[in-house]
Design an enzyme around this catalytic site. Structure first.
Site, PDB file in Angstrom:
ATOM      1  N   ALA A   5       0.802  -1.227   0.000  1.00  0.00           N
ATOM      2  CA  ALA A   5       0.000   0.000   0.000  1.00  0.00           C
ATOM      3  C   ALA A   5       0.832   1.272   0.000  1.00  0.00           C
ATOM      4  O   ALA A   5       0.324   2.342  -0.327  1.00  0.00           O
ATOM      5  CB  ALA A   5      -0.934   0.006   1.203  1.00  0.00           C
ATOM      6  N   ASP A   6       2.120   1.176   0.368  1.00  0.00           N
ATOM      7  CA  ASP A   6       2.962   2.372   0.446  1.00  0.00           C
ATOM      8  C   ASP A   6       4.379   2.037  -0.021  1.00  0.00           C
ATOM      9  O   ASP A   6       5.335   2.138   0.735  1.00  0.00           O
ATOM     10  CB  ASP A   6       2.983   2.914   1.875  1.00  0.00           C
ATOM     11  CG  ASP A   6       3.646   4.290   1.960  1.00  0.00           C
ATOM     12  OD1 ASP A   6       3.774   4.960   0.913  1.00  0.00           O
ATOM     13  OD2 ASP A   6       4.030   4.695   3.073  1.00  0.00           O
ATOM     14  N   LEU A   7       4.490   1.635  -1.277  1.00  0.00           N
ATOM     15  CA  LEU A   7       5.799   1.291  -1.828  1.00  0.00           C
ATOM     16  C   LEU A   7       6.572   2.576  -2.096  1.00  0.00           C
ATOM     17  O   LEU A   7       6.324   3.282  -3.068  1.00  0.00           O
ATOM     18  CB  LEU A   7       5.635   0.493  -3.125  1.00  0.00           C
ATOM     19  CG  LEU A   7       6.936  -0.064  -3.710  1.00  0.00           C
ATOM     20  CD1 LEU A   7       7.597  -1.042  -2.747  1.00  0.00           C
ATOM     21  CD2 LEU A   7       6.685  -0.732  -5.049  1.00  0.00           C
ATOM     22  N   ASN A   8       7.478   2.913  -1.198  1.00  0.00           N
ATOM     23  CA  ASN A   8       8.279   4.119  -1.362  1.00  0.00           C
ATOM     24  C   ASN A   8       9.739   3.811  -1.049  1.00  0.00           C
ATOM     25  O   ASN A   8      10.091   2.697  -0.649  1.00  0.00           O
ATOM     26  CB  ASN A   8       7.741   5.257  -0.490  1.00  0.00           C
ATOM     27  CG  ASN A   8       7.849   4.959   0.990  1.00  0.00           C
ATOM     28  OD1 ASN A   8       8.935   4.736   1.527  1.00  0.00           O
ATOM     29  ND2 ASN A   8       6.715   4.958   1.687  1.00  0.00           N
ATOM     30  N   ASN A  46      10.691   2.219   2.309  1.00  0.00           N
ATOM     31  CA  ASN A  46      10.198   0.884   2.625  1.00  0.00           C
ATOM     32  C   ASN A  46      10.887  -0.197   1.797  1.00  0.00           C
ATOM     33  O   ASN A  46      10.441  -1.346   1.767  1.00  0.00           O
ATOM     34  CB  ASN A  46       8.684   0.807   2.427  1.00  0.00           C
ATOM     35  CG  ASN A  46       7.935   1.546   3.520  1.00  0.00           C
ATOM     36  OD1 ASN A  46       8.424   1.671   4.637  1.00  0.00           O
ATOM     37  ND2 ASN A  46       6.759   2.056   3.207  1.00  0.00           N
TER      38      ASN A  46
END
Length: 239
Positions: free
Chosen positions: A169-172, A175
């Site tokens: 949900a928050d591939l940055n 991460n």
């Protein structure tokens, strides 16, 4: 080693833990102050990412408190609406991590999670085994450029998750963790889920990562990311 998932209830708390790693944990196991007072804390972070690394029985663990972001944090920093234990963010993330870990995907091993009910709301904590000798992709790029081979490994790693139907949900850039030996890991699967593999959400995942890299580049001097780097990542992803 397989994960031995066990559940216990202590008062208003529901605890899920890997009995192959630790014995049934008491409430103190999930408190930052306990590890600080026990001189077992290795490091800690404050703010929304309130977390700590502590040492226990020859292993190092990461303890993270679930915290809200955005305008909702003004209403409650760490409380979420209770809709059932199986729907809590911590319970879902722990089980997803366990599935991925046992599937051989490069993620931290889940150790324990606690969900505390407060009437119509709940708070939660998650403990994972610390990955040794890693740094975030963002931190590495702030120091040096990645060779093409490493960008390809990043791309291939993301593809492994996508092929397995794992939506992050928050591939940055914070991460994605890079190990000294060249391995790549993904962390923080809060609100992640299994989906039917589809190019639409997979493309959106990659675009989110690219936006995060460009955002950091805009505020960080000498940040080693450009369009060529993204093309190299995609070579690994598409191979």
């Amino acid at each position: 080693m397989n994960i031995d998932a066990q559940e216990i209830k202590q008062g208003d708390s529901f605890i899920l833990f890997d009995a192959a790693m630790i014995a049934a944990p008491a409430a103190d196991f999930f408190e930052l102050e306990y590890w600080r007072n026990s001189n077992a804390m290795v490091s800690s972070a404050q703010g929304r990412a309130a977390a700590c690394i502590f040492r226990y029985q020859d292993h190092e663990y990461v303890l993270r408190r679930y915290r809200r972001g955005g305008w909702m944090a003004k209403l409650s920093a760490d409380r979420y609406l209770w809709t059932g234990l199986e729907q809590t963010r911590a319970w879902c993330e722990w089980h997803l991590l366990a599935e991925m870990y046992q599937q051989g995907l490069p993620v931290p091993r889940p150790v324990a999670t606690r969900v505390r009910r407060h009437g119509l709301c709940y708070s939660a904590d998650l403990i994972t085994l610390r990955l040794p000798n890693v740094e975030t992709l963002a931190d590495r790029l702030a120091q040096t450029a990645l060779p093409e081979s490493q960008w390809k490994i990043v791309g291939r790693t993301i593809r492994r998750f996508h092929d397995a139907g794992i939506f992050h949900a928050d591939l940055n850039a914070r991460n994605i963790l890079l190990a000294e030996a060249g391995q790549v890991f993904l962390i923080d699967f809060d609100k992640g889920e299994r989906r039917v593999p589809d190019s639409s959400w997979q493309r959106e995942n990659l675009q989110r990562l690219q936006r995060s890299l460009n955002k950091i580049k805009a505020i960080t001097a000498d940040f080693n990311f450009d369009e060529t780097a993204m093309q190299r990542l995609m070579k690994g992803y598409l191979k």
